[in-house]
Scaffold this motif. Structure first.
Motif, PDB file in Angstrom:
ATOM      1  N   ILE A 160     -33.117  26.277 -23.785  1.00  0.00           N
ATOM      2  CA  ILE A 160     -32.461  25.077 -24.297  1.00  0.00           C
ATOM      3  C   ILE A 160     -33.237  23.802 -24.002  1.00  0.00           C
ATOM      4  O   ILE A 160     -33.017  22.782 -24.657  1.00  0.00           O
ATOM      5  CB  ILE A 160     -31.023  24.945 -23.753  1.00  0.00           C
ATOM      6  CG1 ILE A 160     -31.045  24.817 -22.225  1.00  0.00           C
ATOM      7  CG2 ILE A 160     -30.163  26.124 -24.187  1.00  0.00           C
ATOM      8  CD1 ILE A 160     -29.682  24.477 -21.648  1.00  0.00           C
ATOM      9  N   GLY A 161     -34.147  23.855 -23.047  1.00  0.00           N
ATOM     10  CA  GLY A 161     -34.874  22.649 -22.681  1.00  0.00           C
ATOM     11  C   GLY A 161     -36.312  22.600 -23.127  1.00  0.00           C
ATOM     12  O   GLY A 161     -37.025  21.630 -22.882  1.00  0.00           O
ATOM     13  N   GLU A 162     -36.762  23.638 -23.809  1.00  0.00           N
ATOM     14  CA  GLU A 162     -38.164  23.720 -24.193  1.00  0.00           C
ATOM     15  C   GLU A 162     -38.474  22.821 -25.377  1.00  0.00           C
ATOM     16  O   GLU A 162     -37.636  22.633 -26.260  1.00  0.00           O
ATOM     17  CB  GLU A 162     -38.522  25.167 -24.533  1.00  0.00           C
ATOM     18  CG  GLU A 162     -40.010  25.402 -24.772  1.00  0.00           C
ATOM     19  CD  GLU A 162     -40.344  26.880 -24.926  1.00  0.00           C
ATOM     20  OE1 GLU A 162     -39.464  27.656 -25.381  1.00  0.00           O
ATOM     21  OE2 GLU A 162     -41.486  27.268 -24.588  1.00  0.00           O
ATOM     22  N   VAL A 163     -39.684  22.272 -25.396  1.00  0.00           N
ATOM     23  CA  VAL A 163     -40.178  21.516 -26.543  1.00  0.00           C
ATOM     24  C   VAL A 163     -41.620  21.926 -26.814  1.00  0.00           C
ATOM     25  O   VAL A 163     -42.286  22.501 -25.959  1.00  0.00           O
ATOM     26  CB  VAL A 163     -40.110  19.986 -26.338  1.00  0.00           C
ATOM     27  CG1 VAL A 163     -38.669  19.489 -26.326  1.00  0.00           C
ATOM     28  CG2 VAL A 163     -40.847  19.578 -25.057  1.00  0.00           C
ATOM     29  N   ALA A 216     -40.265  15.048 -30.338  1.00  0.00           N
ATOM     30  CA  ALA A 216     -39.653  16.367 -30.418  1.00  0.00           C
ATOM     31  C   ALA A 216     -38.329  16.335 -29.674  1.00  0.00           C
ATOM     32  O   ALA A 216     -38.105  15.467 -28.819  1.00  0.00           O
ATOM     33  CB  ALA A 216     -40.567  17.436 -29.838  1.00  0.00           C
ATOM     34  N   ILE A 217     -37.471  17.299 -29.999  1.00  0.00           N
ATOM     35  CA  ILE A 217     -36.177  17.363 -29.328  1.00  0.00           C
ATOM     36  C   ILE A 217     -35.838  18.821 -29.069  1.00  0.00           C
ATOM     37  O   ILE A 217     -35.985  19.683 -29.943  1.00  0.00           O
ATOM     38  CB  ILE A 217     -35.085  16.647 -30.151  1.00  0.00           C
ATOM     39  CG1 ILE A 217     -33.787  16.541 -29.348  1.00  0.00           C
ATOM     40  CG2 ILE A 217     -34.859  17.299 -31.498  1.00  0.00           C
ATOM     41  CD1 ILE A 217     -32.808  15.512 -29.924  1.00  0.00           C
ATOM     42  N   SER A 218     -35.423  19.076 -27.851  1.00  0.00           N
ATOM     43  CA  SER A 218     -35.085  20.434 -27.456  1.00  0.00           C
ATOM     44  C   SER A 218     -33.755  20.858 -28.077  1.00  0.00           C
ATOM     45  O   SER A 218     -33.038  20.052 -28.672  1.00  0.00           O
ATOM     46  CB  SER A 218     -34.990  20.508 -25.935  1.00  0.00           C
ATOM     47  OG  SER A 218     -33.955  19.641 -25.455  1.00  0.00           O
ATOM     48  N   ILE A 262     -36.998  20.966 -32.744  1.00  0.00           N
ATOM     49  CA  ILE A 262     -37.406  20.191 -33.914  1.00  0.00           C
ATOM     50  C   ILE A 262     -38.418  19.128 -33.485  1.00  0.00           C
ATOM     51  O   ILE A 262     -38.229  18.435 -32.485  1.00  0.00           O
ATOM     52  CB  ILE A 262     -36.208  19.494 -34.586  1.00  0.00           C
ATOM     53  CG1 ILE A 262     -35.135  20.524 -34.957  1.00  0.00           C
ATOM     54  CG2 ILE A 262     -36.679  18.718 -35.808  1.00  0.00           C
ATOM     55  CD1 ILE A 262     -35.567  21.546 -35.990  1.00  0.00           C
ATOM     56  N   GLY A 263     -39.468  19.030 -34.253  1.00  0.00           N
ATOM     57  CA  GLY A 263     -40.491  18.021 -33.986  1.00  0.00           C
ATOM     58  C   GLY A 263     -40.722  17.140 -35.198  1.00  0.00           C
ATOM     59  O   GLY A 263     -40.504  17.558 -36.335  1.00  0.00           O
ATOM     60  N   THR A 281     -36.709  15.007 -24.796  1.00  0.00           N
ATOM     61  CA  THR A 281     -37.183  14.300 -25.986  1.00  0.00           C
ATOM     62  C   THR A 281     -38.491  13.566 -25.683  1.00  0.00           C
ATOM     63  O   THR A 281     -38.488  12.354 -25.456  1.00  0.00           O
ATOM     64  CB  THR A 281     -36.126  13.299 -26.477  1.00  0.00           C
ATOM     65  OG1 THR A 281     -35.794  12.412 -25.411  1.00  0.00           O
ATOM     66  CG2 THR A 281     -34.879  14.003 -26.957  1.00  0.00           C
ATOM     67  N   PRO A 282     -39.598  14.282 -25.709  1.00  0.00           N
ATOM     68  CA  PRO A 282     -40.879  13.603 -25.513  1.00  0.00           C
ATOM     69  C   PRO A 282     -41.297  12.817 -26.752  1.00  0.00           C
ATOM     70  O   PRO A 282     -40.914  13.155 -27.882  1.00  0.00           O
ATOM     71  CB  PRO A 282     -41.845  14.765 -25.250  1.00  0.00           C
ATOM     72  CG  PRO A 282     -41.228  15.910 -25.994  1.00  0.00           C
ATOM     73  CD  PRO A 282     -39.735  15.723 -25.879  1.00  0.00           C
ATOM     74  N   TYR A 283     -42.102  11.783 -26.531  1.00  0.00           N
ATOM     75  CA  TYR A 283     -42.596  10.930 -27.615  1.00  0.00           C
ATOM     76  C   TYR A 283     -44.105  10.775 -27.517  1.00  0.00           C
ATOM     77  O   TYR A 283     -44.680  10.819 -26.430  1.00  0.00           O
ATOM     78  CB  TYR A 283     -41.953   9.543 -27.543  1.00  0.00           C
ATOM     79  CG  TYR A 283     -40.459   9.556 -27.781  1.00  0.00           C
ATOM     80  CD1 TYR A 283     -39.567   9.708 -26.731  1.00  0.00           C
ATOM     81  CD2 TYR A 283     -39.945   9.427 -29.076  1.00  0.00           C
ATOM     82  CE1 TYR A 283     -38.197   9.738 -26.946  1.00  0.00           C
ATOM     83  CE2 TYR A 283     -38.581   9.452 -29.303  1.00  0.00           C
ATOM     84  CZ  TYR A 283     -37.714   9.604 -28.234  1.00  0.00           C
ATOM     85  OH  TYR A 283     -36.363   9.627 -28.460  1.00  0.00           O
ATOM     86  N   GLY A 284     -44.717  10.554 -28.661  1.00  0.00           N
ATOM     87  CA  GLY A 284     -46.128  10.196 -28.652  1.00  0.00           C
ATOM     88  C   GLY A 284     -46.303   8.806 -28.069  1.00  0.00           C
ATOM     89  O   GLY A 284     -45.418   7.954 -28.181  1.00  0.00           O
TER      90      GLY A 284
END
Length: 127
Positions: free
Chosen positions: A104-107, A50-52, A34-35, A58-61
C-alpha cells in the motif's frame, strides 16, 4: 488490465493553475500505483509525481515540488494533479501511468516501471 484517460490540460498564463485528472477503468484501481510524467518536445520523459495505493506516499519531481499536488479517489477510480504557480517550463504533454503493487505504500519513479499509460494531455503555459 487498466485503461487510463487524462483530461484537464489546456493553455494557461504563467502563474496560473490547472487541474489534471486521470480516470481509470477496472475494478482493481485501488491496487495500482499511479504516476504522472511529462514530456516536452526534444526532451526525455520526466517524472512529475506519484501516489501510492494508500495515498500516503506522494513523491514529487524536484522541478514541481511545492507547486503540484497529487491526490487519488479510489471510490471514483480517479487521480488528480493540481498544478499551481505554473511556469513556461511546465509546458509539456502530461501522461498518467499505472503499475500494480501488492504494497500500500510503494511508489515507482521511473517510466519503465509502469505497465499502463494514458494518451496524454497537452499543457501549455504562456509567459
Amino acid at each position: 488490465q487498466v485503461q487510463l484517460v487524462e483530461s484537464g490540460g489546456g493553455l494557461v498564463q504563467a502563474g496560473g493553475s490547472l487541474r489534471l485528472s486521470c480516470a481509470a477503468s477496472g475494478r482493481t484501481f485501488s491496487t495500482y500505483v499511479i504516476g504522472w510524467f511529462r514530456q516536452a518536445p526534444g526532451k526525455e520523459r520526466e517524472f512529475v509525481a506519484a501516489i501510492s495505493r494508500s495515498g500516503n506516499n506522494t513523491p514529487y519531481g524536484n522541478s514541481v515540488k511545492g507547486r503540484f499536488t497529487i491526490s487519488r479517489d479510489n471510490a471514483k477510480n480517479t487521480v488528480h494533479l493540481q498544478m499551481n504557480s505554473l511556469k513556461p517550463e511546465d509546458t509539456a504533454v502530461y501522461y498518467c501511468a499505472a503499475k500494480y503493487s501488492p504494497y500500500i505504500g510503494e511508489v515507482f519513479l521511473q517510466p519503465h516501471e509502469y505497465d499502463y499509460w494514458g494518451q496524454g494531455t497537452q499543457v501549455t503555459v504562456s509567459s
